[in-house]
Enzyme design. Structure first.
Site, PDB file in Angstrom:
ATOM      1  N   ILE A   4      13.469 122.448  57.022  1.00 48.19           N
ATOM      2  CA  ILE A   4      14.438 123.182  56.190  1.00 48.19           C
ATOM      3  C   ILE A   4      14.423 122.646  54.758  1.00 48.19           C
ATOM      4  O   ILE A   4      14.632 123.397  53.793  1.00 48.19           O
ATOM      5  CB  ILE A   4      15.864 123.119  56.817  1.00 48.19           C
ATOM      6  N   ASP A   5      14.140 121.343  54.586  1.00 52.39           N
ATOM      7  CA  ASP A   5      14.073 120.784  53.218  1.00 52.39           C
ATOM      8  C   ASP A   5      12.941 121.440  52.426  1.00 52.39           C
ATOM      9  O   ASP A   5      13.088 121.753  51.240  1.00 52.39           O
ATOM     10  CB  ASP A   5      13.928 119.249  53.247  1.00 52.39           C
ATOM     11  N   ASP A  34       7.068 117.266  47.339  1.00 53.14           N
ATOM     12  CA  ASP A  34       8.253 116.471  47.647  1.00 53.14           C
ATOM     13  C   ASP A  34       7.810 115.073  48.054  1.00 53.14           C
ATOM     14  O   ASP A  34       7.258 114.876  49.140  1.00 53.14           O
ATOM     15  CB  ASP A  34       9.075 117.135  48.763  1.00 53.14           C
ATOM     16  N   HIS A  87      21.247 112.442  51.012  1.00 58.08           N
ATOM     17  CA  HIS A  87      21.446 112.841  49.625  1.00 58.08           C
ATOM     18  C   HIS A  87      22.641 113.784  49.591  1.00 58.08           C
ATOM     19  O   HIS A  87      22.696 114.723  50.379  1.00 58.08           O
ATOM     20  CB  HIS A  87      20.198 113.554  49.088  1.00 58.08           C
ATOM     21  N   ASN A 106      14.665 111.619  56.069  1.00 57.11           N
ATOM     22  CA  ASN A 106      14.296 110.609  57.055  1.00 57.11           C
ATOM     23  C   ASN A 106      14.694 109.194  56.645  1.00 57.11           C
ATOM     24  O   ASN A 106      14.915 108.351  57.508  1.00 57.11           O
ATOM     25  CB  ASN A 106      12.796 110.684  57.369  1.00 57.11           C
ATOM     26  N   SER A 107      14.811 108.926  55.341  1.00 55.98           N
ATOM     27  CA  SER A 107      15.197 107.582  54.896  1.00 55.98           C
ATOM     28  C   SER A 107      16.671 107.461  54.591  1.00 55.98           C
ATOM     29  O   SER A 107      17.268 106.417  54.790  1.00 55.98           O
ATOM     30  CB  SER A 107      14.440 107.180  53.634  1.00 55.98           C
TER      31      SER A 107
HETATM   32  N1  LIG Z   1      17.104 103.347  46.548  1.00 58.00           N
HETATM   33  C1  LIG Z   1      16.099 103.811  47.293  1.00 58.00           C
HETATM   34  N2  LIG Z   1      16.154 103.737  48.643  1.00 58.00           N
HETATM   35  C2  LIG Z   1      15.154 104.211  49.404  1.00 58.00           C
HETATM   36  N3  LIG Z   1      14.040 104.770  48.899  1.00 58.00           N
HETATM   37  C3  LIG Z   1      13.935 104.858  47.573  1.00 58.00           C
HETATM   38  C4  LIG Z   1      14.950 104.416  46.695  1.00 58.00           C
HETATM   39  N4  LIG Z   1      14.551 104.674  45.424  1.00 58.00           N
HETATM   40  C5  LIG Z   1      13.347 105.244  45.498  1.00 58.00           C
HETATM   41  N5  LIG Z   1      12.954 105.344  46.772  1.00 58.00           N
HETATM   42  C6  LIG Z   1      11.679 105.904  47.215  1.00 58.00           C
HETATM   43  O1  LIG Z   1      11.984 107.143  47.779  1.00 58.00           O
HETATM   44  C7  LIG Z   1      11.120 107.401  48.880  1.00 58.00           C
HETATM   45  C8  LIG Z   1      11.934 108.168  49.890  1.00 58.00           C
HETATM   46  O2  LIG Z   1      12.270 109.369  49.235  1.00 58.00           O
HETATM   47  P1  LIG Z   1      13.595 110.167  49.534  1.00 58.00           P
HETATM   48  O3  LIG Z   1      14.772 109.345  49.300  1.00 58.00           O
HETATM   49  O4  LIG Z   1      13.435 111.446  48.790  1.00 58.00           O
HETATM   50  O5  LIG Z   1      13.355 110.329  51.064  1.00 58.00           O
HETATM   51  P2  LIG Z   1      14.131 111.128  52.144  1.00 58.00           P
HETATM   52  O6  LIG Z   1      14.833 112.260  51.497  1.00 58.00           O
HETATM   53  O7  LIG Z   1      14.911 110.224  52.990  1.00 58.00           O
HETATM   54  O8  LIG Z   1      12.897 111.585  52.934  1.00 58.00           O
HETATM   55  P3  LIG Z   1      12.495 112.967  53.456  1.00 58.00           P
HETATM   56  O9  LIG Z   1      13.328 113.986  52.734  1.00 58.00           O
HETATM   57  O10 LIG Z   1      11.063 113.025  53.092  1.00 58.00           O
HETATM   58  O11 LIG Z   1      12.777 112.915  54.893  1.00 58.00           O
HETATM   59  C9  LIG Z   1      10.583 106.061  49.370  1.00 58.00           C
HETATM   60  O12 LIG Z   1       9.182 106.152  49.482  1.00 58.00           O
HETATM   61  C10 LIG Z   1      10.971 105.072  48.269  1.00 58.00           C
HETATM   62  O13 LIG Z   1       9.812 104.509  47.655  1.00 58.00           O
HETATM   63  C1  LIG Z   2       7.846 116.913  56.677  1.00 51.34           C
HETATM   64  C2  LIG Z   2       9.297 116.481  56.578  1.00 51.34           C
HETATM   65  C3  LIG Z   2       9.495 115.176  57.361  1.00 51.34           C
HETATM   66  C4  LIG Z   2       9.598 116.217  55.102  1.00 51.34           C
HETATM   67  O1  LIG Z   2      10.908 115.806  54.927  1.00 51.34           O
HETATM   68  C5  LIG Z   2      10.253 117.604  57.089  1.00 51.34           C
HETATM   69  O2  LIG Z   2      10.127 118.730  56.297  1.00 51.34           O
HETATM   70  C6  LIG Z   2       9.954 117.971  58.521  1.00 51.34           C
HETATM   71  O3  LIG Z   2      10.313 117.285  59.419  1.00 51.34           O
HETATM   72  N1  LIG Z   2       9.252 119.139  58.687  1.00 51.34           N
HETATM   73  C7  LIG Z   2       8.895 119.702  59.966  1.00 51.34           C
HETATM   74  C8  LIG Z   2       7.440 120.001  60.061  1.00 51.34           C
HETATM   75  C9  LIG Z   2       6.895 120.991  59.037  1.00 51.34           C
HETATM   76  O4  LIG Z   2       7.482 121.183  57.965  1.00 51.34           O
HETATM   77  O5  LIG Z   2       5.845 121.582  59.325  1.00 51.34           O
HETATM   78  K   LIG Z   3      11.658 115.273  51.597  1.00 52.37           K
END
Ligand SMILES: Nc1ncnc2c1ncn2[C@@H]1O[C@H](COP(=O)(O)OP(=O)(O)OP(=O)(O)O)[C@@H](O)[C@H]1O
Ligand SMILES: CC(C)(CO)[C@@H](O)C(=O)NCCC(=O)O
Ligand SMILES: [K+]
Length: 273
Positions: free
Chosen positions: A118-119, A139, A25, A21-22
């Site tokens: 799926i994650d 996670d 990767h 969501n952010s």
């Molecule tokens: N460079 C960065 N940019 C953004 N977030 C970061 C960074 N470094 C650490 N973080 C931390 O990582 C968290 C987001 O985690 P991650 O990058 O794993 O999220 P994501 O994979 O986008 O989210 P998700 O998989 O939950 O949808 C934020 O709460 C933030 O504090």
């Molecule tokens: C919970 C998140 C946002 C974590 O990345 C993702 O796994 C998601 O959108 N899941 C769908 C809802 C569920 O896992 O029940």
């Molecule tokens: K995640």
């Protein structure tokens, strides 16, 4: 699954993408081994369309900062394995040649519910295959999730709450006079009973989160005393460090694996093609 991922292409590179969501990767597999990884912003649709038209290594080199000394020819097409929890982003990739879009059907975990992310499925599968079942995955991403699987490799379930960054953002954005804090700027834990606004926000969010994580782990270990517990995601280093300080008996048994979802992708696609 796409033909490209069939048995003829064993030696070729594969780019694994996880759209969170952010951010996005990526992990580059060469000959089934995770060679290098990185985190970047979601790619703009124009860049994705360009990559779909010219899916070669040299185009990827400019789109994401892959190392320039890869043992791959510059005009080599790069197949992509995609796991996304952001449907609007997934849609941009539909025309990429050699795309393998992972769904829950690709993960051999039993008793998944249809809307499971799926994650989460890949992470708990990767954890169980790597360290053994039962396994609990924490996670710490945009959302913080707990996902557990038992010795029969069945989903036990889990929980979803706002992640550390989202908790700070919600206070910073939805209140009149609270500042927007960033996790990266917190070098030490605040006093629990804090005497200024920033430290008070940090105290409230961090101590509640650490106590909540401990409570979930305690409950899980009542059900599965021998379970492995793996923590991953952007905030996992921060949380592991402070869990270790606050609750040594739990902190010490946590396994930190930043590449957990890539391990899951490796298990469900890479080692099988
Ligand atoms: N460079 C960065 N940019 C953004 N977030 C970061 C960074 N470094 C650490 N973080 C931390 O990582 C968290 C987001 O985690 P991650 O990058 O794993 O999220 P994501 O994979 O986008 O989210 P998700 O998989 O939950 O949808 C934020 O709460 C933030 O504090
Ligand atoms: C919970 C998140 C946002 C974590 O990345 C993702 O796994 C998601 O959108 N899941 C769908 C809802 C569920 O896992 O029940
Ligand atoms: K995640």
């Amino acid at each position: 699954m796409n033909n490209y991922f069939s048995s003829t292409n064993k030696q070729l590179p594969v780019l694994a993408l996880i759209i969170g969501n952010s951010r996005l990767h990526w992990g580059l597999f060469i000959d089934k081994n995770l060679y290098t990884t990185g985190d970047i912003s979601h790619l703009p649709i124009s860049v994705i369309h360009q990559l779909a038209a010219y899916p070669t290594l040299d185009n990827w080199l400019t789109a994401i900062s892959l190392p320039s000394d890869l043992p791959i020819a510059p005009d080599h097409p790069i197949p992509v394995i995609l796991a996304s929890v952001v449907p609007s982003q997934t849609a941009f990739w539909q025309n990429y040649p050699h795309l393998c879009l992972l769904t829950l059907a690709d993960v051999p975990l039993q008793e998944m519910y249809p809307t499971l992310g799926i994650d989460r499925a890949l992470a708990v599968w990767g954890a169980g295959i790597t360290w053994g079942f039962p396994a609990l995955v924490i996670d710490a991403g945009t959302a913080l999730t707990f996902t557990g699987a038992n010795a029969q490799k069945s989903l036990v379930g889990g929980a979803i709450l706002p992640g550390l960054g989202l908790q700070f953002a919600s206070l910073g954005q939805k209140t009149g006079q609270l500042p927007l804090l960033e996790t990266g700027l917190i070098s030490s834990l605040p006093p629990r009973f804090a005497m200024n606004t920033s430290r008070a926000i940090q105290s409230g969010i961090i101590y509640t989160l650490l106590a909540g994580i401990k409570d979930f782990i305690d409950h899980w270990l009542l059900l599965f005393p021998e379970s492995k517990i793996i923590i991953t995601g952007g905030d996992s280093d921060f949380l592991q460090k402070h869990l270790e300080n606050q609750f040594p008996e739990i902190g010490n048994r946590l396994i930190l694996e930043k590449n957990l979802i890539f391990l899951g992708m490796r298990e469900v696609v890479i080692v099988n093609y």
